[in-house]
Enzyme design. Structure first.
Site, PDB file in Angstrom:
ATOM      1  N   ASP A   1       3.195  -4.654   8.252  1.00 29.05           N
ATOM      2  CA  ASP A   1       1.994  -3.842   8.086  1.00 29.05           C
ATOM      3  C   ASP A   1       0.796  -4.783   8.192  1.00 29.05           C
ATOM      4  O   ASP A   1       0.495  -5.534   7.261  1.00 29.05           O
ATOM      5  CB  ASP A   1       2.054  -3.139   6.717  1.00 29.05           C
ATOM      6  CG  ASP A   1       0.745  -2.453   6.337  1.00 29.05           C
ATOM      7  OD1 ASP A   1      -0.239  -2.556   7.106  1.00 29.05           O
ATOM      8  OD2 ASP A   1       0.707  -1.832   5.262  1.00 29.05           O
TER       9      ASP A   1
ATOM     10  N   HIS B   1       0.871  -1.174   0.000  1.00 28.11           N
ATOM     11  CA  HIS B   1       0.000   0.000   0.000  1.00 28.11           C
ATOM     12  C   HIS B   1       0.914   1.233   0.000  1.00 28.11           C
ATOM     13  O   HIS B   1       2.028   1.172   0.510  1.00 28.11           O
ATOM     14  CB  HIS B   1      -0.832  -0.051   1.289  1.00 28.11           C
ATOM     15  CG  HIS B   1      -1.903   0.987   1.390  1.00 28.11           C
ATOM     16  ND1 HIS B   1      -1.643   2.290   1.737  1.00 28.11           N
ATOM     17  CD2 HIS B   1      -3.240   0.896   1.220  1.00 28.11           C
ATOM     18  CE1 HIS B   1      -2.788   2.957   1.761  1.00 28.11           C
ATOM     19  NE2 HIS B   1      -3.778   2.136   1.455  1.00 28.11           N
TER      20      HIS B   1
ATOM     21  N   CYS C   1      -4.745   2.367  -3.738  1.00 25.49           N
ATOM     22  CA  CYS C   1      -3.526   2.944  -3.163  1.00 25.49           C
ATOM     23  C   CYS C   1      -2.337   2.012  -3.349  1.00 25.49           C
ATOM     24  O   CYS C   1      -1.492   1.878  -2.463  1.00 25.49           O
ATOM     25  CB  CYS C   1      -3.702   3.277  -1.679  1.00 25.49           C
ATOM     26  SG  CYS C   1      -4.928   4.529  -1.395  1.00 25.49           S
TER      27      CYS C   1
ATOM     28  N   LYS D   1     -10.498  -1.151  10.817  1.00 29.28           N
ATOM     29  CA  LYS D   1     -10.683  -2.346   9.989  1.00 29.28           C
ATOM     30  C   LYS D   1     -11.029  -3.570  10.836  1.00 29.28           C
ATOM     31  O   LYS D   1     -11.215  -4.665  10.331  1.00 29.28           O
ATOM     32  CB  LYS D   1      -9.424  -2.604   9.153  1.00 29.28           C
ATOM     33  CG  LYS D   1      -9.149  -1.514   8.117  1.00 29.28           C
ATOM     34  CD  LYS D   1      -8.054  -1.923   7.171  1.00 29.28           C
ATOM     35  CE  LYS D   1      -7.358  -0.762   6.515  1.00 29.28           C
ATOM     36  NZ  LYS D   1      -8.094  -0.142   5.407  1.00 29.28           N
TER      37      LYS D   1
ATOM     38  N   GLN E   1      -4.308  -5.217   6.876  1.00 27.47           N
ATOM     39  CA  GLN E   1      -5.286  -6.120   6.247  1.00 27.47           C
ATOM     40  C   GLN E   1      -5.329  -7.500   6.887  1.00 27.47           C
ATOM     41  O   GLN E   1      -6.172  -8.316   6.524  1.00 27.47           O
ATOM     42  CB  GLN E   1      -4.968  -6.266   4.751  1.00 27.47           C
ATOM     43  CG  GLN E   1      -5.189  -5.008   3.948  1.00 27.47           C
ATOM     44  CD  GLN E   1      -6.646  -4.567   3.939  1.00 27.47           C
ATOM     45  OE1 GLN E   1      -7.567  -5.365   4.114  1.00 27.47           O
ATOM     46  NE2 GLN E   1      -6.876  -3.283   3.749  1.00 27.47           N
TER      47      GLN E   1
END
Lengths: 416, 159
Positions: A210, A133, A374, A236, A213
């Site tokens: 990261d 991203h 993105c 999220k 997600q």
């Protein structure tokens, strides 16, 4: 032996009961029941989370850590309880390793601006991947430009999986940091982070994962993973927007210079010199996002109450079902066919622009994401301007997948 | 066509056409049809200089100025945007810079397409309207000294 239907029932979640907890799912869009399939962008919030926000503002709104009055004590306790809940949720060894930020983006930037500026020197190398991203590209580009360091990119194969042999080749004595998505927001690919971390550590590099997600879908154990940093966002995970987490190993965080200066992060201030607070407050300057942090604990509780295992099974069932249904649509091509995926599907349709599809699906109350997600470098890699992305959460159903495929067939017909 | 009609008259015409549709599907089908019918822009105009910024889809816009009037031509890789563009061209093309600059494009709201002007849509309709008005403004400024001017460079000219 138990009949299989009984086993099935014990293991599957009651999606109808879960849907009732999410008030927004009752609304209509363009005269039809909302079908919300943009969960990778942000998930909807259960009533309990909304109530927690309301409860804070209604009953004990106060600034935290400094006040000695009852409201301040209650608010501080609730705020710090979330830190404990997050610590348990990602299995961090210590509560002071949990730093509240505004989101994944700020968490990554915090590392880039503090650890990065102290430790990255000219000629050093930082490794990211094609799947990243923009939030995990741009902070490192800025840092590399400033320090004359080198950004290296792990390539992917046609399925959207990292090419691990190439990664191994990229690692070297100059590698100072590997910053990698746990799961791709655009394709869904789950990256083999344990292997990535093991090899990076062997090369003497730190690793930032990261988790934007992955955290809502997978069991996160930062100790087992052995990552040095882990970043994710509350919104999220059925929590409020504007709140994120940075986990970092204690000795690394302690050694890092401060990020933002101001209240809360100081120990003592004189005009001659300021000494800084201990972890985690050293990185939490100013009044934090109190209400949203407090309500995030309720969101984590929601996930734990339903059960991560059950959620994963449900979401994987939707992923498999949706993949099979989408594949039957002529001209539809799924982008990203990694063996391990979180519950999202990216696809393109011959002779139809993703944006047209997105508008026509919205016209039927179906919310998907269209565009480059993105992740422009990734889209360039596939030679496409963007995709249509459907991403599934705990409250989605097979019927909603059918709505999606029905909507797609209708949209394709209208556009052809 | 639009050269003889006022902008307001064309807008009224479009609003009347849309009032015949009962459903959103019908509206979109009509817009898609307009998109399909919009003549494609010649490749020589499909260059970076003519791209309208801020679009999820790509929009190319070129204009020229003849006898005190601005003429637009445009294209997009997305069909609904192309249909919306087609309407904008029908409304604005062939009018004087002053007429274009003073128009508020109320018809977009009246036909229920306001969402396409919202920032979130990022489909470039808003950028497209802005760009059309910029062209009109540029011609208005230049109009003091010249009456013939072509904007929207072509490959030949930029080479």
């Amino acid at each position: 032996m138990m009949p299989s239907s009984t086993i099935q029932k014990a293991q599957t979640l009651d999606v109808i009961a879960i849907r009732k907890q999410f008030p927004v799912l009752n609304r209509e869009v363009k005269g039809r029941p909302l079908v919300y399939l943009d969960n990778a962008a942000t998930s909807q919030k259960p009533q309990a989370v909304i109530d927690a926000l309301l409860d804070y503002y209604t009953n004990y709104n106060a600034n935290i850590h400094r006040g000695i009055h009852t409201l301040a004590e209650e608010a501080t306790a609730a705020f710090e309880e979330t830190r404990d809940a997050v610590q348990r949720f990602i299995h961090a060894p210590a509560r002071e390793e949990i730093i509240f930020t505004r989101g994944t983006t700020e968490s990554i930037n915090l590392v880039a601006y503090t650890w990065g500026r102290k430790n990255i020197k000219s000629g050093d190398e930082i490794i990211i991947s094609t799947l990243e991203h923009h939030s995990n590209i741009v902070p490192w580009q800025i840092l590399c430009e400033e320090k004359n360091a080198i950004l290296k990119i792990i390539p992917i194969n046609d399925n959207g999986e990292l090419m691990m042999d190439e990664y191994k080749q990229l690692l070297g004595p100059k590698t100072k940091l590997v910053s990698i998505a746990h799961a791709s927001n655009a394709l869904g690919s789950i990256n083999p982070v344990k292997q990535i971390i093991e090899w990076a550590h062997a090369a003497g590099s730190l690793v930032l994962v990261d988790g934007a997600q992955s955290t809502v879908h997978l069991d996160i154990d930062v100790q087992d993973m052995d990552c040095d940093f882990f970043a994710f966002s509350a919104h999220k995970l059925y929590g409020p927007t504007g709140t994120g987490i940075l986990y970092g190993k204690k000795h690394i965080l302690e050694d890092m210079p401060v990020f933002l200066g101001g209240g809360e992060m100081i120990k003592e201030v004189t005009f001659a010199k300021t000494t800084y607070n201990d972890l985690p407050y050293k990185f939490e300057a100013g009044t934090p996002n109190i209400a949203d942090v407090i309500a995030f604990k309720t969101a984590l509780q929601f996930i734990e109450d339903v059960g991560k295992e059950k959620i994963r099974k449900h979401e994987q069932d939707l992923l498999v079902y949706a993949t099979a249904q989408l594949e039957q649509i002529p001209g539809l091509r799924i982008i990203g066919r990694a063996k391990e995926k979180v519950s999202l599907i990216s696809f393109v349709i011959d002779k139809a622009h993703p944006q047209d599809i997105g508008i026509l699906l919205d016209n039927r109350g179906i919310a998907v994401r269209t565009g480059h997600h993105c992740a422009e470098p990734l889209m360039k890699c596939y030679h496409i301007p963007g995709t249509i992305r459907a991403s599934f959460a705990v409250y989605n159903t097979r019927e909603e997948v059918d709505e999606l495929t029905g909507g797609l067939r209708k949209a394709i017909k209208m556009l052809s | 066509m639009s050269e003889e009609k006022t902008i307001a008259a064309t807008e009224k015409e479009i609003v009347e056409e849309f009032s015949l549709f009962d459903s959103w599907d019908d509206k979109y089908e009509y817009i898609i049809d307009l998109g399909k019918k919009l003549p494609p822009l010649e490749d020589r105009f499909k260059i970076n200089e003519n791209k309208v910024k801020g679009c999820q889809s790509t929009v190319w816009l070129a204009s020229d100025f003849r006898e005190g009037k601005v003429f637009f031509k445009a294209d997009s890789d997305a069909m609904i945007v192309k249909g919306l563009i087609s309407m904008l061209i029908r409304v604005l093309s062939g009018h004087t810079p002053d007429e274009i600059l003073s128009d508020k494009l109320d018809f977009i709201r009246e036909i229920g397409m306001t969402t396409h002007l919202a920032q979130t849509r990022s489909n470039g309709l808003l950028s497209m309207v802005k760009q059309m008005k910029h062209f009109a403004l540029a011609y208005k400024i230049k109009n003091g000294s010249i009456t013939e001017y072509e904007h929207g460079r072509t490959e030949n000219k930029s080479n």
